[in-house]
Design an enzyme around this catalytic site. Sequence first.
Site, mmCIF file in Angstrom:
data_model
loop_
_atom_site.group_PDB
_atom_site.id
_atom_site.type_symbol
_atom_site.label_atom_id
_atom_site.label_comp_id
_atom_site.label_asym_id
_atom_site.label_seq_id
_atom_site.Cartn_x
_atom_site.Cartn_y
_atom_site.Cartn_z
ATOM 1 N N LEU A 22 0.842 -1.206 0.000
ATOM 2 C CA LEU A 22 0.000 0.000 0.000
ATOM 3 C C LEU A 22 0.883 1.264 0.000
ATOM 4 O O LEU A 22 0.644 2.198 -0.764
ATOM 5 C CB LEU A 22 -0.944 -0.008 1.210
ATOM 6 C CG LEU A 22 -1.823 1.241 1.332
ATOM 7 C CD1 LEU A 22 -2.743 1.389 0.118
ATOM 8 C CD2 LEU A 22 -2.645 1.222 2.619
ATOM 9 N N THR A 81 8.043 14.522 28.635
ATOM 10 C CA THR A 81 8.643 13.506 29.498
ATOM 11 C C THR A 81 9.415 14.159 30.645
ATOM 12 O O THR A 81 9.235 13.804 31.800
ATOM 13 C CB THR A 81 9.580 12.608 28.674
ATOM 14 O OG1 THR A 81 10.401 13.446 27.863
ATOM 15 C CG2 THR A 81 8.808 11.666 27.790
ATOM 16 N N LYS A 85 21.056 7.219 18.760
ATOM 17 C CA LYS A 85 20.680 6.214 19.772
ATOM 18 C C LYS A 85 21.618 4.999 19.737
ATOM 19 O O LYS A 85 21.612 4.172 20.641
ATOM 20 C CB LYS A 85 19.224 5.800 19.590
ATOM 21 C CG LYS A 85 18.301 6.987 19.861
ATOM 22 C CD LYS A 85 16.850 6.655 19.883
ATOM 23 C CE LYS A 85 16.020 7.865 20.316
ATOM 24 N NZ LYS A 85 16.210 9.078 19.502
ATOM 25 N N LYS A 136 12.467 1.354 13.940
ATOM 26 C CA LYS A 136 13.103 2.524 14.555
ATOM 27 C C LYS A 136 12.381 3.039 15.798
ATOM 28 O O LYS A 136 12.806 4.026 16.380
ATOM 29 C CB LYS A 136 13.241 3.634 13.528
ATOM 30 C CG LYS A 136 11.920 4.224 13.077
ATOM 31 C CD LYS A 136 12.084 5.578 12.399
ATOM 32 C CE LYS A 136 10.752 6.278 12.419
ATOM 33 N NZ LYS A 136 10.667 7.485 11.661
HETATM 34 N N1 LIG Z 1 13.369 9.420 11.876
HETATM 35 C C1 LIG Z 1 14.370 9.761 12.673
HETATM 36 O O1 LIG Z 1 14.225 10.597 13.567
HETATM 37 C C2 LIG Z 1 15.723 9.106 12.472
HETATM 38 C C3 LIG Z 1 16.838 9.633 13.151
HETATM 39 C C4 LIG Z 1 18.087 9.043 12.940
HETATM 40 C C5 LIG Z 1 18.197 7.955 12.105
HETATM 41 N N2 LIG Z 1 17.093 7.433 11.480
HETATM 42 C C6 LIG Z 1 17.253 6.258 10.622
HETATM 43 O O2 LIG Z 1 16.838 6.610 9.320
HETATM 44 C C7 LIG Z 1 16.289 5.473 8.664
HETATM 45 C C8 LIG Z 1 14.984 5.833 7.995
HETATM 46 O O3 LIG Z 1 14.106 6.342 8.952
HETATM 47 P P1 LIG Z 1 12.654 6.882 8.540
HETATM 48 O O4 LIG Z 1 12.333 7.972 9.499
HETATM 49 O O5 LIG Z 1 12.580 7.101 7.095
HETATM 50 O O6 LIG Z 1 11.779 5.591 8.942
HETATM 51 P P2 LIG Z 1 10.280 5.235 8.498
HETATM 52 O O7 LIG Z 1 9.579 6.441 8.016
HETATM 53 O O8 LIG Z 1 9.693 4.441 9.623
HETATM 54 O O9 LIG Z 1 10.502 4.263 7.265
HETATM 55 C C9 LIG Z 1 11.045 2.991 7.414
HETATM 56 C C10 LIG Z 1 11.087 2.326 6.065
HETATM 57 O O10 LIG Z 1 11.684 1.028 6.180
HETATM 58 C C11 LIG Z 1 10.812 0.058 5.592
HETATM 59 N N3 LIG Z 1 11.053 -1.201 6.292
HETATM 60 C C12 LIG Z 1 10.849 -1.471 7.597
HETATM 61 N N4 LIG Z 1 11.193 -2.746 7.859
HETATM 62 C C13 LIG Z 1 11.638 -3.272 6.687
HETATM 63 C C14 LIG Z 1 12.146 -4.532 6.315
HETATM 64 N N5 LIG Z 1 12.252 -5.532 7.204
HETATM 65 N N6 LIG Z 1 12.513 -4.740 5.025
HETATM 66 C C15 LIG Z 1 12.387 -3.743 4.099
HETATM 67 N N7 LIG Z 1 11.921 -2.525 4.411
HETATM 68 C C16 LIG Z 1 11.552 -2.300 5.683
HETATM 69 C C17 LIG Z 1 9.406 0.653 5.754
HETATM 70 O O11 LIG Z 1 8.472 0.162 4.802
HETATM 71 P P3 LIG Z 1 7.625 -1.188 5.079
HETATM 72 O O12 LIG Z 1 7.116 -1.082 6.473
HETATM 73 O O13 LIG Z 1 6.588 -1.161 4.014
HETATM 74 O O14 LIG Z 1 8.587 -2.326 4.891
HETATM 75 C C18 LIG Z 1 9.723 2.117 5.423
HETATM 76 O O15 LIG Z 1 9.852 2.260 4.032
HETATM 77 C C19 LIG Z 1 16.217 4.364 9.696
HETATM 78 O O16 LIG Z 1 17.310 3.494 9.501
HETATM 79 C C20 LIG Z 1 16.373 5.087 11.022
HETATM 80 O O17 LIG Z 1 16.987 4.276 11.992
HETATM 81 C C21 LIG Z 1 15.855 8.006 11.627
#
Ligand SMILES: NC(=O)c1ccc[n+]([C@@H]2O[C@H](COP(=O)([O-])OP(=O)(O)OC[C@H]3O[C@@H](n4cnc5c(N)ncnc54)[C@H](OP(=O)(O)O)[C@@H]3O)[C@@H](O)[C@H]2O)c1
Length: 322
Positions: free
Chosen positions: A42, A193, A128, A86
């Site tokens: 989706l 918090t 983190k 995450k």
């Molecule tokens: N957001 C923050 O504040 C932040 C800060 C520092 C670092 N990061 C890092 O940045 C990265 C991206 O974060 P984001 O904010 O874009 O996260 P997000 O919006 O939650 O997106 C996560 C993505 O990963 C996919 N995914 C999850 N599990 C998967 C799996 N097993 N196989 C293939 N795809 C998978 C999800 O799609 P599906 O669920 O459809 O698979 C989605 O496309 C992460 O590695 C996170 O640790 C984020």
Amino acid sequence: MDLAGKTVLLTGGTGSFGHAFVTYVLERWPTATIRIFSRDELKQFEMEKRFDSDQLRFFIGDVRNRSRLLRAMKGSDLVVHAAAMKHVGACEYNPFEAVQTNVLGGQHVVDCAIDAGVSQVVALSTDKAVNPVNLYGATKLCAEKIITQGNNYAAQHETRLACVRYGNVVGSRGSVVPLFEKMVESGQPLTITDPRMSRFWIKLEQAVELVMYAFDNMRGGEVFVPRLPSMRVSDLAEAMAPGRQTEIVGIRPGEKLHEQMITADEARHTIQVGDVYVVLPESHEWDKGTEWSGQPMPDGFEYISGDNDWWLEAGDLAQMLS
Ligand SMILES: NC(=O)c1ccc[n+]([C@@H]2O[C@H](COP(=O)([O-])OP(=O)(O)OC[C@H]3O[C@@H](n4cnc5c(N)ncnc54)[C@H](OP(=O)(O)O)[C@@H]3O)[C@@H](O)[C@H]2O)c1
């Protein structure tokens, strides 16, 4: 990095970072192709409709599934690895799942990139992962090590791998900004918090630019950390709803009062290049001849959100959010 004519595989491409990365690339390189790799059809369907671009390809797959990932990576020049679990709470409650996606998934990315002959991989990490106090951070620390030390497996091949590490993304899915927005809409008090709690703060476009910087500058095994401002969660609440009542709910399991981006031990092998800190690999068997040049960090340097010399006040936050 010039992406003209290049194919990039983007794991987790339907997420917050993925949308920003795709926007950035489509605006600049009409001949680049991005392969979006994620599980949920989706989200892919909605993204396909939203961008309506023949530069995008959509692959359903799970980073836990090595053979599917390898198939998707074949013919890609570059990989951006963003897929992850995450959410701190979800990782604590489902620990085996977090390890499967974040650690095993990271191993598969290294393996498949080498086998598919990808030239460069940049994986997204988080503050983190530094001195982790929760499973999310611990799995991301493992993933960082797997990516950076994964260069050992790639030594005979052209593949090189590095990480970027940054703090909280303004407005990403499931973050505090959309949470506060909902509370503002429903007229609830904003839950805080701890009024002292601080976080590093980055915009999605900056995260994308950091990834591009990493592609341009990596030799393999680095962790690229941007210099970022800090903000207090209480200032964010004030910026989003001035004068609104707040409710102090206490630090949740697995949360820190302040986040850390670089430890004193890492600082010994970290240099500053402009506005980016580069944590260099301590030992590396690959590319022995290449050296980085930059400003070494002073003895005892630590990069912690609560001790930052750059703070966003309520006014800056309001401007950033608008
Ligand atoms: N957001 C923050 O504040 C932040 C800060 C520092 C670092 N990061 C890092 O940045 C990265 C991206 O974060 P984001 O904010 O874009 O996260 P997000 O919006 O939650 O997106 C996560 C993505 O990963 C996919 N995914 C999850 N599990 C998967 C799996 N097993 N196989 C293939 N795809 C998978 C999800 O799609 P599906 O669920 O459809 O698979 C989605 O496309 C992460 O590695 C996170 O640790 C984020």
